[in-house]
Write a protein that holds these residues in place. Structure first.
Motif, PDB file in Angstrom:
ATOM      1  N   GLY A  46       0.842  -1.137  -0.072  1.00 13.39           N
ATOM      2  CA  GLY A  46       0.130   0.000  -0.085  1.00 13.39           C
ATOM      3  C   GLY A  46       0.742   1.340  -0.059  1.00 13.39           C
ATOM      4  O   GLY A  46       2.011   1.162   0.062  1.00 13.39           O
ATOM      5  N   ILE A  47       0.399   2.417  -0.139  1.00 13.35           N
ATOM      6  CA  ILE A  47       0.778   3.744  -0.385  1.00 13.35           C
ATOM      7  C   ILE A  47       0.280   4.395   0.950  1.00 13.35           C
ATOM      8  O   ILE A  47      -1.084   4.641   0.678  1.00 13.35           O
ATOM      9  CB  ILE A  47       0.880   4.451  -1.650  1.00 13.35           C
ATOM     10  CG1 ILE A  47       1.556   3.607  -2.652  1.00 13.35           C
ATOM     11  CG2 ILE A  47       1.319   5.739  -1.460  1.00 13.35           C
ATOM     12  CD1 ILE A  47       1.357   4.103  -4.158  1.00 13.35           C
ATOM     13  N   ASN A  48       1.087   5.057   1.709  1.00 19.06           N
ATOM     14  CA  ASN A  48       0.482   6.033   2.732  1.00 19.06           C
ATOM     15  C   ASN A  48       1.154   7.393   2.539  1.00 19.06           C
ATOM     16  O   ASN A  48       2.231   7.491   3.026  1.00 19.06           O
ATOM     17  CB  ASN A  48       0.648   5.472   4.188  1.00 19.06           C
ATOM     18  CG  ASN A  48      -0.135   6.258   5.197  1.00 19.06           C
ATOM     19  OD1 ASN A  48      -0.647   7.211   5.017  1.00 19.06           O
ATOM     20  ND2 ASN A  48      -0.007   5.824   6.447  1.00 19.06           N
ATOM     21  N   LYS A  49       0.757   8.237   1.936  1.00 12.74           N
ATOM     22  CA  LYS A  49       1.291   9.350   1.508  1.00 12.74           C
ATOM     23  C   LYS A  49       0.297  10.571   1.457  1.00 12.74           C
ATOM     24  O   LYS A  49      -0.734  10.607   1.078  1.00 12.74           O
ATOM     25  CB  LYS A  49       1.851   9.168  -0.126  1.00 12.74           C
ATOM     26  CG  LYS A  49       2.652  10.491  -0.321  1.00 12.74           C
ATOM     27  CD  LYS A  49       3.976  10.460   0.083  1.00 12.74           C
ATOM     28  CE  LYS A  49       4.811  11.640  -0.697  1.00 12.74           C
ATOM     29  NZ  LYS A  49       6.287  11.393  -0.174  1.00 12.74           N
ATOM     30  N   VAL A  50       0.797  11.769   2.423  1.00 11.79           N
ATOM     31  CA  VAL A  50      -0.053  12.861   2.517  1.00 11.79           C
ATOM     32  C   VAL A  50       0.725  13.978   2.107  1.00 11.79           C
ATOM     33  O   VAL A  50       1.958  14.220   2.407  1.00 11.79           O
ATOM     34  CB  VAL A  50      -0.597  13.165   3.962  1.00 11.79           C
ATOM     35  CG1 VAL A  50      -1.155  14.452   4.168  1.00 11.79           C
ATOM     36  CG2 VAL A  50      -1.265  11.834   4.488  1.00 11.79           C
ATOM     37  N   GLU A  66       5.086  17.195   4.026  1.00 12.13           N
ATOM     38  CA  GLU A  66       4.752  15.358   3.268  1.00 12.13           C
ATOM     39  C   GLU A  66       4.922  14.730   4.482  1.00 12.13           C
ATOM     40  O   GLU A  66       5.843  14.690   5.214  1.00 12.13           O
ATOM     41  CB  GLU A  66       5.924  15.131   2.093  1.00 12.13           C
ATOM     42  CG  GLU A  66       5.660  15.948   1.100  1.00 12.13           C
ATOM     43  CD  GLU A  66       6.578  15.450  -0.268  1.00 12.13           C
ATOM     44  OE1 GLU A  66       7.258  14.177   0.094  1.00 12.13           O
ATOM     45  OE2 GLU A  66       7.153  16.061  -1.143  1.00 12.13           O
ATOM     46  N   GLY A  67       4.024  13.416   4.676  1.00  8.68           N
ATOM     47  CA  GLY A  67       3.965  12.510   5.468  1.00  8.68           C
ATOM     48  C   GLY A  67       3.207  11.519   5.706  1.00  8.68           C
ATOM     49  O   GLY A  67       2.654  11.233   4.173  1.00  8.68           O
ATOM     50  N   LYS A  68       2.900  10.815   6.703  1.00  8.18           N
ATOM     51  CA  LYS A  68       1.871   9.760   6.708  1.00  8.18           C
ATOM     52  C   LYS A  68       0.982   9.739   7.519  1.00  8.18           C
ATOM     53  O   LYS A  68       0.943  10.514   8.804  1.00  8.18           O
ATOM     54  CB  LYS A  68       2.808   8.501   6.986  1.00  8.18           C
ATOM     55  CG  LYS A  68       3.975   7.900   5.812  1.00  8.18           C
ATOM     56  CD  LYS A  68       4.785   7.096   6.604  1.00  8.18           C
ATOM     57  CE  LYS A  68       6.010   6.662   5.358  1.00  8.18           C
ATOM     58  NZ  LYS A  68       6.812   5.783   5.924  1.00  8.18           N
ATOM     59  N   ILE A  69      -0.334   9.170   7.269  1.00  9.72           N
ATOM     60  CA  ILE A  69      -1.269   9.163   8.366  1.00  9.72           C
ATOM     61  C   ILE A  69      -1.198   7.858   9.268  1.00  9.72           C
ATOM     62  O   ILE A  69      -0.996   6.800   8.862  1.00  9.72           O
ATOM     63  CB  ILE A  69      -2.610   8.994   7.663  1.00  9.72           C
ATOM     64  CG1 ILE A  69      -2.965   9.986   6.778  1.00  9.72           C
ATOM     65  CG2 ILE A  69      -3.922   8.825   8.621  1.00  9.72           C
ATOM     66  CD1 ILE A  69      -4.198   9.864   5.745  1.00  9.72           C
ATOM     67  N   ARG A  70      -1.390   8.684  10.591  1.00  3.51           N
ATOM     68  CA  ARG A  70      -1.099   7.459  11.602  1.00  3.51           C
ATOM     69  C   ARG A  70      -2.460   7.510  12.491  1.00  3.51           C
ATOM     70  O   ARG A  70      -2.618   8.572  12.865  1.00  3.51           O
ATOM     71  CB  ARG A  70       0.100   7.484  12.254  1.00  3.51           C
ATOM     72  CG  ARG A  70       1.320   7.408  11.452  1.00  3.51           C
ATOM     73  CD  ARG A  70       1.679   5.790  11.496  1.00  3.51           C
ATOM     74  NE  ARG A  70       2.524   5.344  10.504  1.00  3.51           N
ATOM     75  CZ  ARG A  70       4.072   5.499  10.634  1.00  3.51           C
ATOM     76  NH1 ARG A  70       4.499   5.801  11.527  1.00  3.51           N
ATOM     77  NH2 ARG A  70       4.489   4.950   9.608  1.00  3.51           N
TER      78      ARG A  70
END
Length: 152
Positions: free
Chosen positions: A3-7, A78-82
């Motif tokens: 999967g891709i988790n990119k914000v 830029e980051g990831k959702i947690r």
């Protein structure tokens, strides 16, 4: 399939970052970030819709946030959702969704003159010099073209 988790967010800090330092010296910064979208409603009037995001920055990025960020600062993130959960002091299960940043760019100028600044414009040199054997500089002749007389 992986999967891709990119914000990617561009917005303004809603408050000064809260900084915590751990025993090992590493830091974490937490703050809210507002992103606003504008749209026309069914009557043709402009409306703003603001979303608030919980941001977390670790180590080096937290140090930079501590030093340069304040309420209102515009950033690119830029980051990831947690999502995480914990139990509060009353044993209630609490949940939060955060954006853990891994790249941040400050889009405002810093008050001390640093931060984002547009690159200097690239200009062609107006004249070039050539060296002669006696180390004096001679300017090459400038040729005038017929297009130089155009009024635009």
């Amino acid at each position: 399939m992986a999967g891709i988790n990119k914000v990617i967010l561009v917005g303004n800090l809603g408050k000064d970052p809260e900084i915590r330092t751990f025993e090992n010296g590493s830091k974490v910064a937490q703050f809210s970030l507002a992103t606003t979208e504008s749209y026309r409603d069914k009557d043709g009037n402009w409306q703003d819709q603001t979303e608030w995001h919980n941001i977390v920055l670790w180590r080096y990025l937290a140090e930079k946030a501590e030093k340069f960020f304040k309420k209102g600062t515009k950033i690119y993130l830029e980051g990831k959702i947690r999502s995480r959960s914990w139990e509060d002091k009353d044993n209630n299960k609490r949940y939060i969704t955060e954006i853990v940043g891994d790249k941040v760019l400050m889009l405002d100028k810093r008050e001390d003159g640093g931060g984002y600044q547009a690159p200097p414009p690239i200009e062609e040199p107006t004249t070039t010099s050539t060296n002669t054997n006696d180390n004096t500089k001679v300017e090459p002749p400038i040729e005038k073209s017929p297009e130089d007389d155009l009024p635009f």
